[in-house]
Design an enzyme around this catalytic site. Structure first.
Site, PDB file in Angstrom:
ATOM      1  N   HIS A 132       2.943  76.220  70.802  1.00  0.00           N
ATOM      2  CA  HIS A 132       2.112  75.103  71.284  1.00  0.00           C
ATOM      3  C   HIS A 132       2.504  73.815  70.564  1.00  0.00           C
ATOM      4  O   HIS A 132       2.592  73.807  69.337  1.00  0.00           O
ATOM      5  CB  HIS A 132       0.622  75.386  71.040  1.00  0.00           C
ATOM      6  CG  HIS A 132      -0.008  76.205  72.112  1.00  0.00           C
ATOM      7  ND1 HIS A 132      -1.331  76.088  72.458  1.00  0.00           N
ATOM      8  CD2 HIS A 132       0.505  77.147  72.940  1.00  0.00           C
ATOM      9  CE1 HIS A 132      -1.604  76.916  73.453  1.00  0.00           C
ATOM     10  NE2 HIS A 132      -0.507  77.584  73.759  1.00  0.00           N
ATOM     11  N   PRO A 179     -13.497  77.764  60.521  1.00  0.00           N
ATOM     12  CA  PRO A 179     -12.310  77.985  61.362  1.00  0.00           C
ATOM     13  C   PRO A 179     -11.890  76.780  62.205  1.00  0.00           C
ATOM     14  O   PRO A 179     -10.879  76.832  62.883  1.00  0.00           O
ATOM     15  CB  PRO A 179     -12.706  79.164  62.246  1.00  0.00           C
ATOM     16  CG  PRO A 179     -14.179  79.213  62.209  1.00  0.00           C
ATOM     17  CD  PRO A 179     -14.608  78.618  60.912  1.00  0.00           C
ATOM     18  N   TYR A 204      -2.813  70.024  60.756  1.00  0.00           N
ATOM     19  CA  TYR A 204      -2.988  71.155  61.692  1.00  0.00           C
ATOM     20  C   TYR A 204      -1.738  72.030  61.735  1.00  0.00           C
ATOM     21  O   TYR A 204      -1.817  73.251  61.777  1.00  0.00           O
ATOM     22  CB  TYR A 204      -3.305  70.628  63.097  1.00  0.00           C
ATOM     23  CG  TYR A 204      -3.907  71.668  64.021  1.00  0.00           C
ATOM     24  CD1 TYR A 204      -3.097  72.548  64.736  1.00  0.00           C
ATOM     25  CD2 TYR A 204      -5.284  71.795  64.166  1.00  0.00           C
ATOM     26  CE1 TYR A 204      -3.638  73.517  65.573  1.00  0.00           C
ATOM     27  CE2 TYR A 204      -5.846  72.754  65.011  1.00  0.00           C
ATOM     28  CZ  TYR A 204      -5.013  73.604  65.701  1.00  0.00           C
ATOM     29  OH  TYR A 204      -5.574  74.573  66.519  1.00  0.00           O
ATOM     30  N   TYR A 220     -10.431  71.044  71.824  1.00  0.00           N
ATOM     31  CA  TYR A 220     -11.537  70.895  70.871  1.00  0.00           C
ATOM     32  C   TYR A 220     -12.476  69.830  71.437  1.00  0.00           C
ATOM     33  O   TYR A 220     -12.084  68.669  71.582  1.00  0.00           O
ATOM     34  CB  TYR A 220     -11.029  70.425  69.504  1.00  0.00           C
ATOM     35  CG  TYR A 220     -10.271  71.464  68.711  1.00  0.00           C
ATOM     36  CD1 TYR A 220      -8.941  71.786  68.997  1.00  0.00           C
ATOM     37  CD2 TYR A 220     -10.883  72.127  67.649  1.00  0.00           C
ATOM     38  CE1 TYR A 220      -8.242  72.730  68.262  1.00  0.00           C
ATOM     39  CE2 TYR A 220     -10.201  73.085  66.899  1.00  0.00           C
ATOM     40  CZ  TYR A 220      -8.881  73.378  67.219  1.00  0.00           C
ATOM     41  OH  TYR A 220      -8.195  74.317  66.484  1.00  0.00           O
ATOM     42  N   LYS A 278      -7.166  77.230  59.591  1.00  0.00           N
ATOM     43  CA  LYS A 278      -6.426  77.296  58.316  1.00  0.00           C
ATOM     44  C   LYS A 278      -6.510  78.649  57.609  1.00  0.00           C
ATOM     45  O   LYS A 278      -5.678  78.967  56.769  1.00  0.00           O
ATOM     46  CB  LYS A 278      -6.984  76.250  57.342  1.00  0.00           C
ATOM     47  CG  LYS A 278      -6.709  74.811  57.725  1.00  0.00           C
ATOM     48  CD  LYS A 278      -5.231  74.460  57.668  1.00  0.00           C
ATOM     49  CE  LYS A 278      -4.765  74.008  59.018  1.00  0.00           C
ATOM     50  NZ  LYS A 278      -3.344  73.943  59.205  1.00  0.00           N
TER      51      LYS A 278
HETATM   52  P1  FAS Z   1      -9.362  89.678  55.303  1.00  0.00           P
HETATM   53  O1  FAS Z   1     -10.851  89.553  55.173  1.00  0.00           O
HETATM   54  O2  FAS Z   1      -8.722  89.477  56.634  1.00  0.00           O
HETATM   55  O3  FAS Z   1      -8.896  91.129  54.817  1.00  0.00           O
HETATM   56  C1  FAS Z   1      -9.502  91.729  53.700  1.00  0.00           C
HETATM   57  C2  FAS Z   1      -9.289  93.227  53.848  1.00  0.00           C
HETATM   58  O4  FAS Z   1      -9.752  93.832  52.635  1.00  0.00           O
HETATM   59  C3  FAS Z   1     -10.111  93.811  54.992  1.00  0.00           C
HETATM   60  O5  FAS Z   1      -9.297  94.613  55.805  1.00  0.00           O
HETATM   61  C4  FAS Z   1     -11.192  94.613  54.286  1.00  0.00           C
HETATM   62  O6  FAS Z   1     -11.550  95.782  54.996  1.00  0.00           O
HETATM   63  C5  FAS Z   1     -10.505  94.978  52.977  1.00  0.00           C
HETATM   64  N1  FAS Z   1     -11.429  95.230  51.856  1.00  0.00           N
HETATM   65  C6  FAS Z   1     -12.544  94.538  51.527  1.00  0.00           C
HETATM   66  N2  FAS Z   1     -13.125  95.097  50.433  1.00  0.00           N
HETATM   67  C7  FAS Z   1     -12.343  96.169  50.071  1.00  0.00           C
HETATM   68  C8  FAS Z   1     -12.401  97.138  49.047  1.00  0.00           C
HETATM   69  N3  FAS Z   1     -13.386  97.123  48.146  1.00  0.00           N
HETATM   70  N4  FAS Z   1     -11.423  98.073  48.976  1.00  0.00           N
HETATM   71  C9  FAS Z   1     -10.405  98.099  49.871  1.00  0.00           C
HETATM   72  N5  FAS Z   1     -10.289  97.206  50.889  1.00  0.00           N
HETATM   73  C10 FAS Z   1     -11.255  96.253  50.975  1.00  0.00           C
HETATM   74  N6  FAS Z   1      -9.251  81.966  60.420  1.00  0.00           N
HETATM   75  C11 FAS Z   1      -8.568  81.171  61.261  1.00  0.00           C
HETATM   76  O7  FAS Z   1      -7.567  80.583  60.855  1.00  0.00           O
HETATM   77  N7  FAS Z   1      -8.993  81.019  62.574  1.00  0.00           N
HETATM   78  C12 FAS Z   1     -10.085  81.706  63.062  1.00  0.00           C
HETATM   79  O8  FAS Z   1     -10.436  81.580  64.236  1.00  0.00           O
HETATM   80  C13 FAS Z   1     -10.808  82.562  62.212  1.00  0.00           C
HETATM   81  N8  FAS Z   1     -11.863  83.289  62.687  1.00  0.00           N
HETATM   82  C14 FAS Z   1     -12.547  84.102  61.812  1.00  0.00           C
HETATM   83  C15 FAS Z   1     -13.643  84.873  62.249  1.00  0.00           C
HETATM   84  C16 FAS Z   1     -14.358  85.681  61.358  1.00  0.00           C
HETATM   85  C17 FAS Z   1     -15.545  86.497  61.837  1.00  0.00           C
HETATM   86  C18 FAS Z   1     -13.996  85.718  59.999  1.00  0.00           C
HETATM   87  C19 FAS Z   1     -14.805  86.538  59.013  1.00  0.00           C
HETATM   88  C20 FAS Z   1     -12.894  84.983  59.567  1.00  0.00           C
HETATM   89  C21 FAS Z   1     -12.160  84.190  60.466  1.00  0.00           C
HETATM   90  N9  FAS Z   1     -11.048  83.460  60.066  1.00  0.00           N
HETATM   91  C22 FAS Z   1     -10.348  82.651  60.888  1.00  0.00           C
HETATM   92  C23 FAS Z   1     -10.556  83.564  58.748  1.00  0.00           C
HETATM   93  C24 FAS Z   1      -9.703  84.800  58.686  1.00  0.00           C
HETATM   94  O9  FAS Z   1      -8.657  84.736  59.632  1.00  0.00           O
HETATM   95  C25 FAS Z   1      -9.216  84.915  57.272  1.00  0.00           C
HETATM   96  O10 FAS Z   1      -8.763  83.666  56.765  1.00  0.00           O
HETATM   97  C26 FAS Z   1      -8.130  85.937  57.109  1.00  0.00           C
HETATM   98  O11 FAS Z   1      -8.592  87.140  57.647  1.00  0.00           O
HETATM   99  C27 FAS Z   1      -7.813  86.041  55.622  1.00  0.00           C
HETATM  100  O12 FAS Z   1      -7.063  87.164  55.433  1.00  0.00           O
HETATM  101  P2  FAS Z   1      -7.272  88.066  54.118  1.00  0.00           P
HETATM  102  O13 FAS Z   1      -7.346  87.179  52.935  1.00  0.00           O
HETATM  103  O14 FAS Z   1      -6.227  89.099  54.208  1.00  0.00           O
HETATM  104  O15 FAS Z   1      -8.745  88.685  54.217  1.00  0.00           O
HETATM  105  C1  PHB Z   2      -8.650  81.173  67.883  1.00  0.00           C
HETATM  106  O1  PHB Z   2      -7.814  81.203  68.805  1.00  0.00           O
HETATM  107  O2  PHB Z   2      -9.324  82.165  67.541  1.00  0.00           O
HETATM  108  C2  PHB Z   2      -8.858  79.873  67.139  1.00  0.00           C
HETATM  109  C3  PHB Z   2      -8.019  78.802  67.389  1.00  0.00           C
HETATM  110  C4  PHB Z   2      -8.203  77.601  66.697  1.00  0.00           C
HETATM  111  C5  PHB Z   2      -9.241  77.503  65.787  1.00  0.00           C
HETATM  112  C6  PHB Z   2     -10.086  78.587  65.532  1.00  0.00           C
HETATM  113  C7  PHB Z   2      -9.900  79.779  66.224  1.00  0.00           C
HETATM  114  O3  PHB Z   2      -9.436  76.325  65.111  1.00  0.00           O
END
Ligand code: FAS
Ligand code: PHB
Length: 392
Positions: free
Chosen positions: A72, A294, A386, A202, A298
């Protein structure tokens, strides 16, 4: 069990770190508390910065991304019925982003790890990190579910990639947390319908924020701002589509196509940074150390920057015997983290009418948006942030 680097968590941070270390000949073990299906199907991030795309390709994990991902070159800002496209390559000297979901990144990295990486243990829940301040840290964990046997992973280094609710951050004594919560969240849906626009939209509307994103040419990902404690099931599919249509409305009569909603969830909004990101032989990476709303896309990309910086430092230690880059890890990551926190906060407060906002607040948001549409300097700041801040 014994390894050089014990990694807690098989989200994008833990999985990518394991891959980078494997490629550098450093052994690791990944402990993931949940099962494989949970990790591979939890709907989260959707946008990869240019730097993340480059790292995945260099690590040998970009083949399916290049085949199925959607490059994109811009996003659309929508406000007061207006539409303004932010042209990334024109403003950043050629940078763009890739639409390729976090679920797919994790599937690709898990497949690689299982094929030729070190041990990746699912349903292996870390209970505590012990001895982080010594040269023999260890992770006490339970394998095989709640009734599984306890075991210990002896390591030279432990990396907490266990997300915001993991156990590793608690093993960093005397840390300082910087936090802001928001009085709203995002109701997110997946829908089996082709995206109604070919780039992300957005939208800032007096009724609230809305985001049009996508997962493929036939699957849309859409979000709308809701009160922080919203129950996703309190919204019917029709109500969601009707509200999205109102918030995306434009003077030129653009229309949003509907389709079957296959998933519905509410994401809370939080800004959070823990300093430092290291204690002795324990390092924090990704959401274990920081959270961004989000709006700026980032979160996943920050996790990538952390583990690239850490892998580089561990390789430097292995090859040169020097702790120099390990000692600089926290400060190096935090400089990029705070830039992403600033951008994510700006994008969030720019686009979300907050409860109790005054008419002055509304005009201020519209003036800030008009600035992005009328000033190359303002649009450049958005496009540079971005598409991604430099790593390390
Ligand atoms: P993660 O949380 O992805 O991974 C952590 C892992 O550790 C998980 O698999 C968990 O099961 C495991 N874990 C936890 N405790 C443990 C333990 N005690 N023992 C063993 N394993 C354990 N970011 C964006 O950029 N765009 C988005 O749209 C976006 N949407 C999101 C929506 C939601 C609901 C959430 C919660 C986050 C969102 N994020 C988004 C942010 C997300 O993408 C995170 O930045 C990303 O998952 C970070 O990756 P990790 O640091 O690997 O953590
Ligand atoms: C998504 O595609 O999930 C998404 C894209 C851009 C954002 C947040 C989420 O800023």
């Amino acid at each position: 069990m014994r390894t050089t680097v014990g990694i807690i968590g098989a989200g994008p941070a833990g999985l990518l770190l394991a891959r980078l270390l494997h490629n550098a000949g450093i052994d690791s073990v990944v402990l993931e508390g949940r099962d494989r299906a949970y990790v591979e199907h939890r709907q989260r991030a959707g946008i990869l910065e240019q730097g993340t795309v480059d790292v995945l390709r260099a690590a040998g994990a970009g083949e399916r991304m290049d085949r199925e991902g959607l490059p994109h070159e811009g996003i659309e800002l929508r406000f007061a019925g207006r539409r303004h496209r932010v042209d990334f390559p024109a403003l950043t000297g050629g940078r763009s982003v890739m639409v390729y979901a976090q679920t797919e990144v994790c599937k690709d990295l898990i497949a690689l790890q299982l094929a030729d990486g070190g041990p990746l243990l699912f349903e292996a829940e870390a209970l505590a990190v012990e001895g982080a301040g010594t040269d023999r840290p260890r992770v006490r964990f339970r394998h095989g579910g709640p009734d599984g046997a306890e075991d210990v992973l002896e390591c030279e280094y432990v990396v907490g990639c266990d997300g915001f609710r993991g156990v590793s951050r608690a093993a960093v004594p005397g840390g300082r947390a910087f936090e802001r919560t928001y009085p709203y969240g995002w109701l997110g849906i997946l829908a089996d319908v082709a995206p109604s626009h070919d780039e992300l939209v957005y939208a800032r509307h007096d009724r609230g924020f809305a985001l049009l994103s996508m997962r493929s040419p036939s699957v849309s990902r859409l979000y709308l701002q809701v009160p922080a404690d919203t129950d996703p099931d309190s919204w019917s599919d029709d109500e969601i589509w009707a509200e999205l249509e109102r918030r995306f409305e434009t003077r030129d009569g653009w229309t949003l196509d509907r389709g079957p909603i296959t998933q519905k969830s509410v994401t809370p909004m939080r800004s959070y940074v823990h300093e430092p990101m290291r204690h002795g032989r324990l390092f924090l990476a990704g959401d274990a150390a920081h959270i961004v709303p989000p709006t700026g896309a980032k979160g996943l990309n920050l996790a990538v920057g952390d583990v690239v910086t850490l892998a580089r430092a561990l390789v430097h230690r292995a090859e040169k015997g020097s702790d120099e880059l390990l000692d600089a890890y926290s400060a190096t990551c935090l400089r990029r983290v705070w830039q992403a926190e600033r951008f994510s906060y700006d994008m969030t407060t720019l686009l979300h009418p907050a409860p109790g906002a005054t008419p002055f607040d509304d005009r201020l948001q519209l003036a800030r948006l008009d600035r992005f549409a009328s000033s190359r300097a303002a649009a450049t700041d958005l496009a540079e942030a971005y598409t991604g801040f430099p790593i390390g």
